[in-house]
Design a protein around this motif. Structure first.
Motif, mmCIF file in Angstrom:
data_model
loop_
_atom_site.group_PDB
_atom_site.id
_atom_site.type_symbol
_atom_site.label_atom_id
_atom_site.label_comp_id
_atom_site.label_asym_id
_atom_site.label_seq_id
_atom_site.Cartn_x
_atom_site.Cartn_y
_atom_site.Cartn_z
ATOM 1 N N ASN A 117 0.864 -1.133 0.172
ATOM 2 C CA ASN A 117 -0.050 -0.165 -0.417
ATOM 3 C C ASN A 117 0.884 1.448 -0.242
ATOM 4 O O ASN A 117 0.836 2.173 -0.512
ATOM 5 C CB ASN A 117 -0.651 0.284 1.291
ATOM 6 C CG ASN A 117 -1.722 0.783 1.192
ATOM 7 O OD1 ASN A 117 -2.889 1.453 0.408
ATOM 8 N ND2 ASN A 117 -2.196 1.745 2.081
ATOM 9 N N SER B 137 1.844 1.845 -3.288
ATOM 10 C CA SER B 137 1.703 2.279 -4.474
ATOM 11 C C SER B 137 1.157 4.099 -4.444
ATOM 12 O O SER B 137 0.390 4.332 -5.280
ATOM 13 C CB SER B 137 -0.269 1.487 -4.189
ATOM 14 O OG SER B 137 -1.126 2.114 -2.847
ATOM 15 N N GLN B 138 1.082 4.747 -3.218
ATOM 16 C CA GLN B 138 0.735 6.234 -2.609
ATOM 17 C C GLN B 138 2.006 6.944 -2.496
ATOM 18 O O GLN B 138 1.934 8.080 -2.566
ATOM 19 C CB GLN B 138 0.640 5.751 -0.733
ATOM 20 C CG GLN B 138 -0.171 4.933 -0.900
ATOM 21 C CD GLN B 138 -2.090 5.904 -1.395
ATOM 22 O OE1 GLN B 138 -1.846 7.179 -1.609
ATOM 23 N NE2 GLN B 138 -2.820 5.323 -1.662
ATOM 24 N N PHE C 161 2.834 9.452 -5.397
ATOM 25 C CA PHE C 161 2.365 10.885 -5.675
ATOM 26 C C PHE C 161 3.294 11.730 -5.917
ATOM 27 O O PHE C 161 3.545 13.225 -5.093
ATOM 28 C CB PHE C 161 1.386 10.792 -4.721
ATOM 29 C CG PHE C 161 -0.427 9.719 -4.756
ATOM 30 C CD1 PHE C 161 -0.399 10.613 -5.921
ATOM 31 C CD2 PHE C 161 -0.647 8.767 -4.338
ATOM 32 C CE1 PHE C 161 -2.053 9.925 -6.537
ATOM 33 C CE2 PHE C 161 -1.821 8.565 -5.029
ATOM 34 C CZ PHE C 161 -2.727 8.608 -6.400
ATOM 35 N N GLY D 250 1.663 2.989 -10.542
ATOM 36 C CA GLY D 250 1.188 4.325 -9.946
ATOM 37 C C GLY D 250 1.848 5.439 -10.677
ATOM 38 O O GLY D 250 1.297 6.118 -10.526
ATOM 39 N N SER E 254 -8.825 13.540 6.150
ATOM 40 C CA SER E 254 -8.065 12.767 5.907
ATOM 41 C C SER E 254 -7.805 12.119 7.377
ATOM 42 O O SER E 254 -7.957 10.953 7.705
ATOM 43 C CB SER E 254 -6.250 12.993 5.602
ATOM 44 O OG SER E 254 -5.454 12.010 6.223
#
Length: 425
Positions: A51, A54-55, A58, A113, A235
Motif C-alpha cells: 500500500n 502504491s502511494q 504521488f 502508480g 484524511s
C-alpha cells in the motif's frame, strides 16, 4: 454547446478510451490487493508495504508536471497507457507460468502508480488543447461522470468476476482497457503539438516557476490553500471513520460498506449537475454552494452520535456520504475548469502538479495526527474537531475573488489575473 461537443469526434475518442481505462483502473485497484492476499498469502506487513508503494508515486507530482510541460501530451498519454497495459498483463502471465511472487507485485504496483501519475497530469493538461476554452467545462463533466461510474461499477464487477475466475486473471480485463485507451488516443486527428513555450531550464527551476505561479495567483492560491485544509481534515476523518462507526455508534460491520457506497450515486449526480448548476447560478455561487455543502454535510457524522435509534443513525451517515459525493464532484469539475482556463498552455502540467502536491501534502499529517490524538483524547472528540475544522476551507473561499465570478474567465480576464512572473518566465 452540448450538441457541439457530442459532435466533437476527437473528444469522443478520448472520452470513450478514458471511460474504459477508468473502469480498468478501478478493477485493478480492487484486484491487486486480492491477488496479494488470496493467491500469495501476503502478511499484514507485506500488505502495508504494498500500500505504501502504491502511494509513493504521488511524491513525483512536481517532477511529472515538468515532464508534461516538455513533451507532446497526447503521446505521453499513449505511452503511459501502453506501459500500464504491459505491467498489468504481467500479473496473469506470471501466474499462468507459476512465477508470480509478492516481490513482482511490489514492482508492478509501484511502476503502475508512477505511470498513473504521469498520465493524470498529461490528461488534465491536454484537455483544454483538444476541446478549446468554450467546451472544456463540459469535457471535464463528461470525463468525471465516467470516473464516478467506474468507481461505482468497477469494484462490483471485480467481485463478480473473481467469484468465477482466479483474481490474477481478472487483471486481463484491466490491462486490455489501457491498450484500447492508447489505441483510441492514436486515432485522434488533431495534431499533437509541443507546449507553446518548451523550457530547457533545470528541473528545479521549472518546479519553482510552477510553485510561484500557484502561490501568487489569487484564484489558484485560494484553491490550493483551501484544498490543503479540506484534504487534511478529511484524511483525519477517514482514518477514524470505521472505528467511529463500529466502536462509538455500534453500527453492524456488515452495514459499513453500504454506508460507504452511498457516495458513489452522489458523485454520479454531482457530475451530471455540475455544469448545469454553473450555468444556472454562476461560477462563484456554484463553487461556494459545493464547498459549503461538502463541508457542512459532514457535520452529520458527529451529529449521528446524538440520535437514536440505529436506523436514524445510519440514515444520517448515508445522507452525509451521498451529499459529500455530490457536492465534492460539483466543486471538482468547476475548479478543474477554472484552473485550466487560468493557466497558460506552457504551464498546464506544472500548475496541476503543484496544486495536487500542495493539496495532498496535508493528507499524511491529518491521518497521523488523528490516530495519535484519538488514542489520547478519544475518537468522538476528534470526529467533532475534524468535521468543524473542514469549515476552514469554506472561510478561505469567502474572502477570495471566487464568489464574485459570474462566468468562466475569458483569455483577457485570465491574463489580467496572471502573476507578474509570466512576463519573464
Amino acid at each position: 454547446m452540448r450538441a457541439e461537443l457530442w459532435r466533437h469526434r476527437d473528444f469522443l475518442k478520448l472520452w470513450g478510451g478514458q471511460t474504459l481505462a477508468m473502469f480498468g483502473t478501478a478493477v485493478g485497484r480492487t484486484a491487486l490487493p486480492l491477488v496479494a492476499v488470496v493467491m500469495l498469502n501476503a502478511s499484514a506487513t507485506q500488505m502495508g508495504f504494498m500500500n505504501a508503494l502504491s502511494q509513493l508515486p504521488f511524491l513525483l507530482f512536481l517532477f511529472a508536471g515538468v515532464w508534461v510541460d516538455r513533451v507532446r501530451r497526447r503521446y505521453a498519454m499513449v505511452w503511459t497507457d501502453i506501459g500500464r497495459f504491459v505491467l498489468l498483463a504481467l500479473v496473469p502471465s506470471l501466474y499462468a507460468v507459476g512465477w508470480l511472487r509478492i516481490e513482482a507485485l511490489y514492482v508492478i504496483v509501484f511502476c503502475t502508480g508512477v505511470l498513473g501519475v504521469m498520465f493524470e497530469i498529461a490528461y488534465h493538461a491536454y484537455l483544454p488543447t483538444l476541446t478549446g476554452r468554450e467546451l472544456v467545462a463540459e469535457g471535464n463533466q463528461k470525463l468525471e461522470l465516467s470516473r464516478s461510474a467506474a468507481g461505482l461499477l468497477g469494484p462490483a464487477a471485480t467481485g463478480v468476476a473473481i467469484s468465477a475466475v482466479a483474481s490474477a486473471m481478472v487483471l486481463v480485463v484491466s490491462a486490455a482497457t489501457h491498450l484500447i485507451s492508447a489505441a483510441m488516443l492514436l486515432l485522434i486527428r488533431k495534431p499533437d503539438t509541443m507546449p507553446s513555450a518548451t523550457h530547457t531550464d533545470g528541473v528545479l527551476r521549472a518546479i519553482r516557476e510552477g510553485l510561484h505561479w500557484v502561490v501568487r495567483h489569487p484564484v489558484l492560491r485560494t484553491i490550493a490553500s483551501a484544498s490543503a485544509i479540506f484534504y487534511g481534515f478529511t484524511s483525519a476523518l477517514q482514518t477514524l471513520y470505521v472505528l467511529y462507526l463500529i466502536r462509538v455508534l455500534n453500527v453492524p460491520p456488515g452495514w459499513v460498506a453500504a454506508i460507504f457506497a452511498a457516495a458513489g450515486p452522489g458523485a454520479l449526480a454531482g457530475s451530471w449537475l455540475s455544469v448545469r448548476l454553473m450555468r444556472k447560478v454562476g461560477v462563484g455561487t456554484a463553487v461556494m454552494w459545493a464547498v459549503g455543502c461538502a463541508n457542512g454535510i459532514l457535520l452529520l457524522i458527529p451529529a449521528a452520535s446524538l440520535v437514536s435509534p440505529l436506523w436514524l443513525v445510519v440514515a444520517l451517515l448515508v445522507t452525509s456520504q451521498f451529499g459529500y459525493g455530490l457536492s465534492t464532484q460539483v466543486g471538482t469539475i468547476i475548479q478543474t475548469t477554472l484552473r485550466q482556463l487560468l493557466t497558460p498552455d506552457e504551464m498546464q502540467g506544472r500548475v496541476v502538479a503543484t496544486l495536487r502536491a500542495l493539496s495532498m501534502a496535508t493528507v499524511p499529517v491529518g491521518a497521523l495526527a488523528a490516530g495519535v490524538l484519538a488514542d489520547a483524547i478519544g475518537i468522538q472528540p476528534l470526529v467533532w474537531i475534524g468535521s468543524i475544522g473542514l469549515l476552514g476551507s469554506f472561510v478561505i473561499y469567502v474572502f477570495s475573488p471566487i464568489p464574485r465570478m459570474r462566468a468562466m474567465p475569458t483569455e483577457e480576464e485570465a491574463a489580467a489575473m496572471a502573476p507578474e512572473m509570466r512576463a519573464h518566465a
